[in-house]
Design an enzyme around this catalytic site. Structure first.
Site, PDB file in Angstrom:
ATOM      1  N   ASP A   1     -18.092 -33.169  16.547  1.00 59.10           N
ATOM      2  CA  ASP A   1     -18.552 -33.823  17.774  1.00 59.10           C
ATOM      3  C   ASP A   1     -19.875 -34.524  17.478  1.00 59.10           C
ATOM      4  O   ASP A   1     -20.771 -33.938  16.854  1.00 59.10           O
ATOM      5  CB  ASP A   1     -18.735 -32.781  18.885  1.00 59.10           C
ATOM      6  N   ILE A   2     -19.974 -35.792  17.893  1.00 60.50           N
ATOM      7  CA  ILE A   2     -21.222 -36.541  17.707  1.00 60.50           C
ATOM      8  C   ILE A   2     -22.218 -36.082  18.765  1.00 60.50           C
ATOM      9  O   ILE A   2     -21.950 -36.178  19.974  1.00 60.50           O
ATOM     10  CB  ILE A   2     -20.985 -38.053  17.821  1.00 60.50           C
TER      11      ILE A   2
ATOM     12  N   HIS B   1     -21.707 -49.906  25.220  1.00 58.03           N
ATOM     13  CA  HIS B   1     -20.462 -49.375  24.662  1.00 58.03           C
ATOM     14  C   HIS B   1     -20.087 -50.016  23.322  1.00 58.03           C
ATOM     15  O   HIS B   1     -19.416 -49.374  22.505  1.00 58.03           O
ATOM     16  CB  HIS B   1     -19.325 -49.552  25.671  1.00 58.03           C
TER      17      HIS B   1
ATOM     18  N   ASP C   1     -19.076 -47.946  20.079  1.00 57.70           N
ATOM     19  CA  ASP C   1     -17.887 -48.179  19.237  1.00 57.70           C
ATOM     20  C   ASP C   1     -18.274 -48.270  17.764  1.00 57.70           C
ATOM     21  O   ASP C   1     -17.547 -47.786  16.886  1.00 57.70           O
ATOM     22  CB  ASP C   1     -17.188 -49.470  19.663  1.00 57.70           C
TER      23      ASP C   1
ATOM     24  N   GLU D   1     -15.655 -38.640  21.531  1.00 55.04           N
ATOM     25  CA  GLU D   1     -16.421 -38.559  20.288  1.00 55.04           C
ATOM     26  C   GLU D   1     -16.079 -37.303  19.486  1.00 55.04           C
ATOM     27  O   GLU D   1     -16.838 -36.886  18.614  1.00 55.04           O
ATOM     28  CB  GLU D   1     -17.923 -38.585  20.592  1.00 55.04           C
TER      29      GLU D   1
END
Length: 259
Positions: free
Chosen positions: A129-130, A142, A146, A172
């Site tokens: 997970d970021i 956004h 991306d 994410e």
């Protein structure tokens, strides 16, 4: 009708766009010393087939060379069927890929779990997970979000072997299946991915920033776990990593599930 009996051969599919090969058929061959004849057949602008015929003697090779016209004629007749098969394969592959990251998607995971046959194959699952990813979208937009997702995907693809695979699990979050690997090397792989991602510097206008990862690891225990249970354990370990400061790797232990 001319007939050629070819017992020992390999057919390779060449993806010209990716400049890569994969074996789609290989017959048994027991001779250590042999003559090899390779023939290339262009299917379309993107794909070719390479037929490799192994002959046990020079005489057999010469006879086979005389029959090349028959072989090419056979592939010409079969070409529409081959094109159709390749198209169906490409469509199926695309339906299993996440468009943004080009990693596999949840649909692929569902089908993998449903069709998984090698019950004795050992593997570990990494759930990534970021950390604080929402801040990227909120502060930089956004498109920048991306870019971060694409970068971690590149690092993952570069870090895993051909026998492994990675999935964009959602938002994410990412899953990595590492096969035939012991727990220590799975942790080492997780550390390598985590360290490389943390070194990446992202730039937005005049501002630069870095991001970190939290990773949960679970090892599939053949006698005890289903694949979904192992995924759940990796998720629990990830939750522990995120709730104990983030930017760390946590390996699942049984006491986590009980608590």
């Amino acid at each position: 009708m001319n007939y050629l009996d070819i017992k020992y051969f390999t057919i390779l599919e060449m993806d010209n766009l990716k400049n890569s090969e994969k074996i789609i058929y290989k017959s048994d061959f027991k001779y250590e010393n042999f003559e090899l004849l390779s023939l290339t057949f262009n299917i379309d602008d993107n794909y070719s087939l390479i037929l490799q015929i192994k002959c046990k003697s020079q005489k057999e090779l010469d006879i086979t060379r005389e029959k090349i016209g028959i072989i090419r004629n056979y592939f010409d007749i079969a070409k529409p069927v081959i094109e159709s098969k390749i198209l169906m394969s490409v469509l199926k592959e695309n339906s299993h890929k996440d468009e943004l990251t080009e990693l596999y998607n949840r649909r692929y995971l569902d089908e993998f779990v449903e069709s998984y046959e090698n019950k004795n194959k050992l593997f570990s699952i990494l759930m990534l997970d970021i950390d604080f990813f929402k801040r990227v979208n909120d502060e930089y937009g956004h498109d920048m979000g991306d870019t971060v997702l694409k970068e971690i995907s590149k690092i993952i693809k570069k870090s895993i072997r051909n026998e492994d695979f990675a999935i964009r699990f959602g938002g994410e979050e990412f899953l990595i299946f590492l096969f035939n690997i012991d727990p220590l090397n799975a942790i080492k792989k997780a550390n390598n991915i985590k360290d490389e991602f943390s070194k990446k510097i992202f730039t937005y206008e005049n501002e630069s920033f870095t991001k970190t990862l939290s990773i949960g690891i679970a090892h599939h225990v053949i006698e005890k776990n289903t694949i979904w249970q192992t995924i759940k354990y990796a998720d629990i370990a990830l939750y522990k990593a995120k709730n104990s400061g983030r930017d760390k790797i946590v390996e699942f232990t049984d006491d986590m599930y009980k608590s």
